[in-house]
Design a protein around this motif. Structure first.
Motif, mmCIF file in Angstrom:
data_model
loop_
_atom_site.group_PDB
_atom_site.id
_atom_site.type_symbol
_atom_site.label_atom_id
_atom_site.label_comp_id
_atom_site.label_asym_id
_atom_site.label_seq_id
_atom_site.Cartn_x
_atom_site.Cartn_y
_atom_site.Cartn_z
ATOM 1 N N ARG A 158 4.629 96.966 -10.762
ATOM 2 C CA ARG A 158 4.381 98.229 -11.477
ATOM 3 C C ARG A 158 5.668 98.781 -12.086
ATOM 4 O O ARG A 158 5.652 99.312 -13.198
ATOM 5 C CB ARG A 158 3.775 99.260 -10.533
ATOM 6 C CG ARG A 158 2.337 98.989 -10.189
ATOM 7 C CD ARG A 158 1.788 100.095 -9.320
ATOM 8 N NE ARG A 158 0.457 99.778 -8.853
ATOM 9 C CZ ARG A 158 -0.181 100.462 -7.920
ATOM 10 N NH1 ARG A 158 0.398 101.502 -7.352
ATOM 11 N NH2 ARG A 158 -1.391 100.104 -7.542
ATOM 12 N N ARG A 159 6.770 98.667 -11.358
ATOM 13 C CA ARG A 159 8.047 99.139 -11.897
ATOM 14 C C ARG A 159 8.454 98.312 -13.112
ATOM 15 O O ARG A 159 8.928 98.849 -14.115
ATOM 16 C CB ARG A 159 9.132 99.107 -10.809
ATOM 17 C CG ARG A 159 8.907 100.133 -9.717
ATOM 18 C CD ARG A 159 10.114 100.303 -8.799
ATOM 19 N NE ARG A 159 10.536 99.095 -8.120
ATOM 20 C CZ ARG A 159 10.043 98.658 -6.975
ATOM 21 N NH1 ARG A 159 9.076 99.322 -6.360
ATOM 22 N NH2 ARG A 159 10.520 97.561 -6.406
ATOM 23 N N ILE A 160 8.252 97.001 -13.037
ATOM 24 C CA ILE A 160 8.562 96.125 -14.172
ATOM 25 C C ILE A 160 7.701 96.511 -15.371
ATOM 26 O O ILE A 160 8.196 96.624 -16.497
ATOM 27 C CB ILE A 160 8.357 94.639 -13.800
ATOM 28 C CG1 ILE A 160 9.432 94.195 -12.817
ATOM 29 C CG2 ILE A 160 8.343 93.756 -15.045
ATOM 30 C CD1 ILE A 160 9.184 92.822 -12.188
ATOM 31 N N GLU A 161 6.426 96.742 -15.142
ATOM 32 C CA GLU A 161 5.506 97.124 -16.221
ATOM 33 C C GLU A 161 5.951 98.432 -16.881
ATOM 34 O O GLU A 161 5.943 98.552 -18.108
ATOM 35 C CB GLU A 161 4.095 97.281 -15.640
ATOM 36 C CG GLU A 161 3.035 97.602 -16.663
ATOM 37 C CD GLU A 161 1.663 97.731 -16.014
ATOM 38 O OE1 GLU A 161 0.957 98.693 -16.361
ATOM 39 O OE2 GLU A 161 1.317 96.883 -15.166
ATOM 40 N N ALA A 162 6.368 99.400 -16.087
ATOM 41 C CA ALA A 162 6.832 100.677 -16.642
ATOM 42 C C ALA A 162 8.113 100.486 -17.455
ATOM 43 O O ALA A 162 8.286 101.110 -18.508
ATOM 44 C CB ALA A 162 7.054 101.687 -15.525
ATOM 45 N N GLN A 163 9.015 99.610 -16.989
ATOM 46 C CA GLN A 163 10.235 99.360 -17.770
ATOM 47 C C GLN A 163 9.903 98.677 -19.094
ATOM 48 O O GLN A 163 10.515 98.984 -20.119
ATOM 49 C CB GLN A 163 11.233 98.527 -16.959
ATOM 50 C CG GLN A 163 11.952 99.336 -15.913
ATOM 51 C CD GLN A 163 13.216 98.669 -15.408
ATOM 52 O OE1 GLN A 163 13.727 97.722 -16.000
ATOM 53 N NE2 GLN A 163 13.735 99.194 -14.308
ATOM 54 N N VAL A 164 8.937 97.787 -19.088
ATOM 55 C CA VAL A 164 8.521 97.138 -20.337
ATOM 56 C C VAL A 164 7.957 98.186 -21.301
ATOM 57 O O VAL A 164 8.258 98.172 -22.499
ATOM 58 C CB VAL A 164 7.490 96.016 -20.070
ATOM 59 C CG1 VAL A 164 6.841 95.526 -21.351
ATOM 60 C CG2 VAL A 164 8.172 94.860 -19.337
ATOM 61 N N GLU A 165 7.150 99.123 -20.784
ATOM 62 C CA GLU A 165 6.628 100.203 -21.627
ATOM 63 C C GLU A 165 7.771 101.002 -22.253
ATOM 64 O O GLU A 165 7.716 101.380 -23.421
ATOM 65 C CB GLU A 165 5.736 101.131 -20.810
ATOM 66 C CG GLU A 165 4.397 100.545 -20.432
ATOM 67 C CD GLU A 165 3.617 101.450 -19.481
ATOM 68 O OE1 GLU A 165 4.030 102.610 -19.250
ATOM 69 O OE2 GLU A 165 2.584 100.981 -18.966
ATOM 70 N N GLY A 166 8.806 101.286 -21.445
ATOM 71 C CA GLY A 166 9.967 102.008 -21.961
ATOM 72 C C GLY A 166 10.681 101.233 -23.054
ATOM 73 O O GLY A 166 11.075 101.786 -24.078
ATOM 74 N N ARG A 167 10.825 99.936 -22.853
ATOM 75 C CA ARG A 167 11.470 99.095 -23.873
ATOM 76 C C ARG A 167 10.659 99.090 -25.160
ATOM 77 O O ARG A 167 11.216 99.169 -26.259
ATOM 78 C CB ARG A 167 11.652 97.676 -23.344
ATOM 79 C CG ARG A 167 12.726 97.553 -22.272
ATOM 80 C CD ARG A 167 12.762 96.144 -21.680
ATOM 81 N NE ARG A 167 13.712 96.020 -20.618
ATOM 82 C CZ ARG A 167 14.993 95.672 -20.754
ATOM 83 N NH1 ARG A 167 15.476 95.414 -21.958
ATOM 84 N NH2 ARG A 167 15.784 95.567 -19.712
ATOM 85 N N LEU A 168 9.340 98.987 -25.034
ATOM 86 C CA LEU A 168 8.484 98.984 -26.224
ATOM 87 C C LEU A 168 8.528 100.328 -26.951
ATOM 88 O O LEU A 168 8.439 100.371 -28.181
ATOM 89 C CB LEU A 168 7.046 98.627 -25.844
ATOM 90 C CG LEU A 168 6.830 97.197 -25.362
ATOM 91 C CD1 LEU A 168 5.406 97.004 -24.867
ATOM 92 C CD2 LEU A 168 7.168 96.191 -26.465
ATOM 93 N N ALA A 169 8.668 101.416 -26.205
ATOM 94 C CA ALA A 169 8.732 102.746 -26.823
ATOM 95 C C ALA A 169 9.952 102.891 -27.731
ATOM 96 O O ALA A 169 9.928 103.663 -28.690
ATOM 97 C CB ALA A 169 8.734 103.822 -25.753
ATOM 98 N N THR A 170 11.005 102.142 -27.466
ATOM 99 C CA THR A 170 12.210 102.235 -28.302
ATOM 100 C C THR A 170 11.967 101.694 -29.706
ATOM 101 O O THR A 170 12.672 102.059 -30.642
ATOM 102 C CB THR A 170 13.394 101.478 -27.675
ATOM 103 O OG1 THR A 170 13.107 100.083 -27.655
ATOM 104 C CG2 THR A 170 13.692 101.982 -26.278
ATOM 105 N N LEU A 171 10.967 100.833 -29.846
ATOM 106 C CA LEU A 171 10.679 100.238 -31.159
ATOM 107 C C LEU A 171 10.186 101.266 -32.174
ATOM 108 O O LEU A 171 10.272 101.048 -33.375
ATOM 109 C CB LEU A 171 9.655 99.106 -31.012
ATOM 110 C CG LEU A 171 10.073 97.955 -30.105
ATOM 111 C CD1 LEU A 171 8.928 96.953 -29.957
ATOM 112 C CD2 LEU A 171 11.332 97.278 -30.626
#
Length: 194
Positions: free
Chosen positions: A42-55
């Protein structure tokens, strides 16, 4: 008891002895491992969401993430930011409300004051609550720092409202921020997952 001994690392022989003495031990260890893996995913998934939000290249998102990077705590399961500037606090709270839908009751507010603030404690607490826009029920214990007898009281009147700590307990939000910060900054910080 388990809190006192949780940092003790057992050898393979000790694990085997516990397993032999208690059939539940092995099942408990597997359950713990599965739970840990699930929460890490779940933590990994949330970090991926954060990375995608930067786009999206949203300057408010970038500013909120950078503010957290500079002034926030490094907790795994909660977002905390401490500052003496009301506008910094106001912006960060707006950011949390806008991007993560944080509602009033999710905010926790703590004030850190100096001895010369003590007679104005309630007024200062209300000041920070008004800045954030939350009810008094969100206020946690206020800390009042006493001057030592050796102090020259150099801090007197330097911070007219002390400092304010805003906390939101959310693993998803803090891990989103960690992912975005790594993406904006162009670096990897694997320990933020642990």
């Amino acid at each position: 008891m388990s809190l006192w001994v949780r940092d003790i690392v057992l050898t393979a022989e000790q694990h085997d002895a516990l397993h032999d003495a208690n059939a539940l031990y092995f099942r408990q260890a597997i359950t713990h491992f599965k739970r840990s893996a699930k929460f890490r995913a779940r933590r990994i998934e949330a970090q991926v969401e954060g990375r995608l939000a930067t786009l999206k290249r949203d300057p408010v998102h970038a500013a909120g993430c950078m503010l957290f990077w500079a002034e926030g705590s490094r907790k795994r399961n909660s977002v905390q930011l401490v500052n003496s500037d009301p506008e910094v606090i106001r912006f960060f709270v707006h950011f949390l409300r806008t991007y993560f839908g944080v509602t009033d009751e999710k905010f926790r507010v703590a004030c850190n004051l100096f001895a010369d603030h003590e007679d104005r404690q309630r007024e200062i607490e209300q000041f920070w609550l008004d800045v954030i826009g939350v009810p008094r029920t969100c206020l946690t214990k206020t800390m009042v720092n006493r001057y030592s007898r050796y102090s020259q009281k150099k801090r007197k009147n330097k911070l007219p409202y002390g400092t304010c700590k805003v906390t939101v307990g959310s693993t998803q939000i803090v891990q989103h921020l960690y992912g975005a910060i790594q993406e904006y900054g162009g670096f990897e910080r694997p320990e933020w997952l642990d």
